[in-house]
Design an enzyme around this catalytic site. Structure first.
Site, short mmCIF file in Angstrom:
data_model
loop_
_atom_site.label_atom_id
_atom_site.label_comp_id
_atom_site.label_asym_id
_atom_site.label_seq_id
_atom_site.Cartn_x
_atom_site.Cartn_y
_atom_site.Cartn_z
N VAL A 43 -4.52 -5.60 3.79
CA VAL A 43 -4.43 -6.61 2.82
C VAL A 43 -5.27 -7.70 2.98
CG1 VAL A 43 -2.41 -5.76 1.98
CG2 VAL A 43 -2.62 -7.63 3.30
N GLY A 44 -5.52 -7.84 4.05
CA GLY A 44 -6.85 -9.41 4.18
C GLY A 44 -5.64 -10.25 5.25
N LYS A 45 -5.40 -10.40 6.37
CA LYS A 45 -4.24 -10.66 6.99
C LYS A 45 -5.43 -11.40 8.15
CE LYS A 45 -1.48 -7.96 7.94
NZ LYS A 45 -1.82 -6.67 7.40
N LYS A 66 7.79 -2.80 -4.67
CA LYS A 66 8.54 -1.32 -5.79
C LYS A 66 7.72 -1.08 -7.11
CE LYS A 66 12.51 -1.31 -2.58
NZ LYS A 66 14.26 -1.97 -2.51
N SER A 101 19.19 -0.23 -0.51
CA SER A 101 18.87 0.13 -2.00
C SER A 101 18.11 1.38 -2.48
CB SER A 101 16.99 -0.37 -1.61
OG SER A 101 16.44 0.49 -0.81
N GLY A 138 2.52 -8.49 5.37
CA GLY A 138 2.00 -7.62 4.88
C GLY A 138 1.71 -6.39 5.39
N PRO A 139 1.54 -5.61 4.47
CA PRO A 139 0.65 -4.11 4.51
C PRO A 139 -0.51 -3.58 5.40
CG PRO A 139 1.63 -4.19 2.67
CD PRO A 139 1.32 -5.85 3.16
#
Length: 798
Positions: free
Chosen positions: A358-360, A720, A677, A354-355
């Site tokens: 974010v709490g990893k 997105k 995309s 994840g970015p």
């Protein structure tokens, strides 16, 4: 019979015919020496039976047989003591003691030897003494030639016995016994027995020196002496401190090593025992043995922690530490439930993707807390040498174990929760590939016998709960990725960020800045302004920094102006503390001329909106692409142009392609962009500029387009869509096959957006430009005289 000053002597016996140096310091002895000097320098040297400490010696403390001796040399001062040399003359026995003038006096008479046997017996005793004395001298390491010559020249058996007794290492009581023995035969036999023991001891010492000489070669004399001292200590059962070999023996038996590891440990210990302390390898072996003793071979949190695992408590802990991420927390709870049922965590290797922010990492800490285990974090970012994972071989100077073994050592347990942070940022240098070294660590079938190069024995990692974190999967090698279960953590919505700020971030920053919650209150409008106008991220790390900056500004205001508390932070205070707005809703600010469309993009930091611009100019029919576009994105643009020219012929019939150039640009030209995309966005942009129709700036789209006009699904839909919501987009076009991905998006985001799910490019153009591609009719497809080729695409470098 004569009266003589008595000189008490500790730990030494003076024999007739021999000289001995002595140090005199007691007042009683100094008085005796002073009076002896006044009467020719004669004293009666008597051995003390025991130490009298600080008190004066009395007659009960002394033996009654001593030696009449003369003071040959005298140095020193009365206040500091004297150094004297006594020369023994005759053996005397005391009849009576008298104390006067500060010391003892003795009335004594000479004691004569008693000769037993004939002359032959005396000669035999003399020769036996000479022979044994010469043998002892040969065993001594020092130069004894002068003493040996003197012994050969002595013909008096009585004097030789005194000389041997004076130089023999024995207890003072034994020397006193020899002095008191008047019969020459008995004295010599007693002396021969003691000399034989001395000879045996010297032979043992000689053997030790010979063995050490063979092992150490030309080592310095100090090394030999140290090894002798160590050998003697072993024979006496004495230890050498906390790192002694006996301590290692005890630790090896107590820490629960596997048998094969214990065998290696004892082999290294034997090497250490046979090695001198000055050997450069001694330090290396001790460090290795210390590591073996420090590793938790049998120490673990225990399966009882799994039995006591409370899923409800784990859920409460996760909810207290993290807001949102419901899907992730559910997956973690399922994971813990399986571990509790199996009573084992073997094979559990998770990858949080994840970015940033974010709490990893904090999720890993929560898992460790729920399991009741130690948490260990190892950062892998920038590692380019596989020795960082597997360790260095001990043959190298400064060798160390790898980060895995070091982490296990720090944890003190063999089953911690071990987080491998930033696994996607491993490098690949001349020192090897660290990602390849991790293949064994993260394989449940292999890590039970993990081999660190420094440790060089197998260590069981199967009980370790490994969690890896990454921002993207693209840079992780496929074999390594295949060993982990991927759990994706997406970015937070505005509502989630607001809740996280109110529940976690503000409390943390207030505590760090020494401010109570009663002194500083953040209004929701202020927090929303920070989120929307000063941060643009998927996580909350930058949001936390902005809240910290406001706390500092408010603290300064309180001290500088004495503002009445509490302070309520509103939108105006935010702008005063952080300056002008950094971000605006770009969609609201954009004009909507023909040739501009809004796309959606995914980055490792989260989702972003992407503007695609097109322009026409006189030229030669070339397609010009700028904005650091990758090959796939360039091909998507070429496909879009081909589709427009073939399917919109009725609208662009009069357009002269061979006289016009089409320039397509994606802003933020300094940032590389690639991927399929943006296909339908390129299509809409080119159709807009060629038909002169504008696209609604609050309409965004994402999807891959094919040459026949099919719209294919793409990834990163949640990121997105959240980015579109954050930017003020109201309508979104997606591939119909991406409809299922909306289940992951929070309801508060979905409720503000309208979605169009399409299968073909014709539907896209109908929604975006109100162009009905089917108006051409069957078979009315325009085939251009010359379609753009790859040579027509002119990249422009800025």
């Amino acid at each position: 019979m004569r009266t003589i000053p008595v000189l008490p002597i500790k730990n030494s016996v003076i024999f007739p015919g021999t000289s001995s140096p002595l140090r005199i310091g007691r007042a009683q002895s100094i008085a005796a020496i002073r009076h002896a000097q006044e009467s020719g320098g004669w004293v009666l040297a008597l051995l003390q039976k025991h130490d009298t400490e600080n008190r004066n010696v009395n007659e009960s403390d002394l033996y009654r047989v001593g030696t009449l001796a003369k003071i040959e040399k005298l140095r020193g001062e009365e206040g500091r003591g004297y150094q004297i040399i006594l020369r023994g003359d005759k053996r005397h026995q005391v009849d009576q003691f008298e104390e006067r003038q500060g010391h003892l006096w003795a009335m004594s008479e000479e004691v004569f030897d008693v000769v037993e046997g004939d002359v032959a017996t005396s000669q035999a005793l003399l020769q036996s003494l000479k022979k044994l004395a010469l043998q002892i001298l040969e065993l001594l390491p020092s130069n004894t030639k002068q003493l040996a010559d003197m012994i050969l020249g002595i013909d008096d058996v009585s004097f030789l016995s005194y000389l041997c007794a004076a130089n023999l290492e024995m207890e003072p009581s034994q020397k006193q016994k020899i002095l008191e023995t008047t019969q020459i035969r008995s004295r010599v036999l007693l002396l021969l027995d003691l000399m034989q023991k001395q000879k045996d001891e010297l032979e043992v010492q000689g053997e030790i020196r010979d063995k050490l000489s063979q092992k150490l070669g030309k080592q310095q004399r100090e090394s030999i002496l140290r090894e002798q001292l160590r050998t003697i200590r072993q024979e006496l059962g004495e230890t050498e401190g906390p790192n002694s070999n006996e301590t290692y023996h005890k630790k090896f038996s107590e820490i629960g090593m596997p048998e094969e590891v214990k065998k290696i440990a004892f082999e290294e210990l034997n090497r250490l025992e046979n090695m001198g302390n000055n050997s450069p390898e001694t330090h290396v072996i001790r460090n290795y043995l210390d590591l073996l003793c420090a590793l938790p071979w049998s120490v673990s949190s225990g399966d009882h922690n799994l039995e006591k695992l409370d899923l409800a408590a784990a859920r409460r802990s996760l909810n207290a530490d993290h807001y949102g991420l419901d899907k992730i927390k559910t997956r973690i709870l399922q994971h813990l439930a399986v571990m509790k049922l199996k009573k084992s965590n073997k094979g559990q290797i998770l990858l949080f993707v994840g970015p940033p922010g974010v709490g990893k990492t904090s999720l890993g800490q929560s898992i460790a807390k729920a399991l009741g285990r130690k948490f260990v974090r190892g950062s892998l970012g920038g590692i380019r040498d596989d020795a960082e994972i597997r360790g260095h071989r001990r043959t190298y100077i400064g060798a160390m174990p790898g980060r895995i073994i070091q982490g296990i050592k720090r944890a003190g347990e063999n089953d911690p929760v071990f987080m491998l942070d930033e696994i996607d940022k491993l490098g690949h240098g001349y020192g090897g590939d660290p990602a390849a070294a991790l293949l064994e660590v993260l394989d449940p079938e292999q890590n039970a016998t993990f081999l660190d190069h420094y440790l060089d024995v197998a260590f069981d990692l199967s009980k370790v709960f490994f969690i890896a974190t990454a921002n993207t999967l693209e840079s992780i090698p496929a074999p390594l990725l295949d060993r982990m279960e991927v759990i994706e953590l997406n970015g937070y919505t505005t509502a989630e960020k607001l809740h996280i700020a109110k529940s976690h971030l503000i409390k943390k920053q207030l505590a760090e800045h020494g401010i109570s919650k009663e002194q500083l209150v953040f209004q929701d409008e202020a927090l929303l302004k920070i989120i929307n106008s000063y941060t643009r991220e998927a996580g909350v790390r930058d949001l936390q920094r902005k809240i910290a900056a406001i706390c500092r500004a408010m603290a300064e205001r309180v001290l500088a102006t004495g503002v009445v508390l509490p302070i309520r932070v509103g939108p105006a205070d935010v702008e005063e503390a952080l300056g002008g707005e950094r971000y605006v809703h770009e969609v609201a600010e954009r004009l909507s001329p023909p040739g501009v469309a809004t796309g959606l993009a995914w980055t490792p930091q989260g989702g972003e909106i992407l503007f695609v611009e097109a322009n026409l100019m006189p030229g030669k029919g070339q397609l010009i692409l700028t904005g650091q576009l990758g090959d796939v994105m360039k091909e998507s643009t070429q496909i879009a142009l081909s589709f427009v020219r073939s399917r919109l012929a009725h609208l662009i019939r009069d357009f002269e392609f061979e006289k016009k150039d089409i320039h397509v640009h994606v802003p933020a030209g300094a940032i590389p962009k690639d991927g399929p995309s943006a296909g339908i966005t390129m299509l809409t942009t080119i159709a807009s500029i060629l038909t002169g129709r504008s696209v609604d700036p609050k309409l965004a789209m994402t999807g891959e387009v094919t040459l026949r006009g099919a719209v294919l699904p793409v990834g990163g839909i949640k990121e997105k869509v959240i980015a579109a919501h954050r930017a003020g987009i109201e309508r979104i076009i997606l591939s119909k096959r991406n409809q299922k991905d909306l289940k992951e998006i929070p309801e508060d985001v979905l409720s503000t957006l309208k979605f169009y799910f399409v299968e073909s490019a014709s539907e896209v153009l109908k929604i975006a430009l109100d162009i009905d591609v089917t108006a051409l009719g069957e078979g009315q497809v325009l085939i251009p005289s010359r379609a753009p080729t790859k040579s027509d695409i002119v990249p422009v470098h800025t």
